[in-house]
Design a protein around this motif. Structure first.
Motif, PDB file in Angstrom:
ATOM      1  N   PHE A   1      69.169 -15.520  41.578  1.00 25.98           N
ATOM      2  CA  PHE A   1      68.468 -14.338  41.074  1.00 25.98           C
ATOM      3  C   PHE A   1      67.995 -14.570  39.651  1.00 25.98           C
ATOM      4  O   PHE A   1      68.483 -15.441  38.935  1.00 25.98           O
ATOM      5  CB  PHE A   1      69.329 -13.081  41.180  1.00 25.98           C
ATOM      6  N   LEU A   2      67.020 -13.754  39.270  1.00 25.65           N
ATOM      7  CA  LEU A   2      66.409 -13.817  37.950  1.00 25.65           C
ATOM      8  C   LEU A   2      66.368 -12.408  37.382  1.00 25.65           C
ATOM      9  O   LEU A   2      65.911 -11.480  38.043  1.00 25.65           O
ATOM     10  CB  LEU A   2      64.985 -14.378  38.059  1.00 25.65           C
ATOM     11  N   CYS A   3      66.852 -12.249  36.154  1.00 29.36           N
ATOM     12  CA  CYS A   3      66.832 -10.957  35.461  1.00 29.36           C
ATOM     13  C   CYS A   3      66.030 -11.106  34.174  1.00 29.36           C
ATOM     14  O   CYS A   3      66.024 -12.174  33.562  1.00 29.36           O
ATOM     15  CB  CYS A   3      68.243 -10.509  35.097  1.00 29.36           C
ATOM     16  N   PHE A   4      65.381 -10.018  33.751  1.00 29.87           N
ATOM     17  CA  PHE A   4      64.650 -10.025  32.502  1.00 29.87           C
ATOM     18  C   PHE A   4      64.972  -8.762  31.724  1.00 29.87           C
ATOM     19  O   PHE A   4      64.990  -7.668  32.281  1.00 29.87           O
ATOM     20  CB  PHE A   4      63.135 -10.089  32.743  1.00 29.87           C
ATOM     21  N   GLY A   5      65.250  -8.916  30.431  1.00 27.46           N
ATOM     22  CA  GLY A   5      65.487  -7.761  29.577  1.00 27.46           C
ATOM     23  C   GLY A   5      65.532  -8.169  28.121  1.00 27.46           C
ATOM     24  O   GLY A   5      65.994  -9.262  27.781  1.00 27.46           O
ATOM     25  N   ASN A   6      65.008  -7.312  27.265  1.00 25.14           N
ATOM     26  CA  ASN A   6      65.024  -7.537  25.816  1.00 25.14           C
ATOM     27  C   ASN A   6      64.435  -8.891  25.419  1.00 25.14           C
ATOM     28  O   ASN A   6      64.894  -9.528  24.469  1.00 25.14           O
ATOM     29  CB  ASN A   6      66.444  -7.403  25.258  1.00 25.14           C
ATOM     30  N   GLY A   7      63.439  -9.344  26.170  1.00 22.29           N
ATOM     31  CA  GLY A   7      62.759 -10.594  25.836  1.00 22.29           C
ATOM     32  C   GLY A   7      63.433 -11.853  26.342  1.00 22.29           C
ATOM     33  O   GLY A   7      63.018 -12.962  26.010  1.00 22.29           O
TER      34      GLY A   7
END
Length: 64
Positions: free
Chosen positions: A43-49
């Motif tokens: 899985f891949l998560c994105f947050g706060n850059g």
């Protein structure tokens, strides 16, 4: 089934224009296509850059 190897990494977004829903959608489309072709799950998560990813591999993919 062979042994499962995990690869975990964090990377920082460097796109000066910032992340848009379209950009994230494009990244996900490429990741899904490439991971599927190489039998990689995770899985891949994105947050706060930042991106955070965990990949599950039953083999090490060959370099193209």
């Amino acid at each position: 089934m062979g042994q499962i190897h995990y690869v975990t990494y964090v990377s920082r977004m460097t796109l000066k224009a910032g992340m848009t829903p379209r950009t994230l959608s494009d990244i996900m489309a490429v990741a899904q296509r490439e991971n599927s072709a190489h039998q990689i799950t995770g899985f891949l998560c994105f947050g706060n850059g930042y991106f955070f990813s965990i990949l599950e591999l039953t083999h090490y993919p060959k370099k193209a």
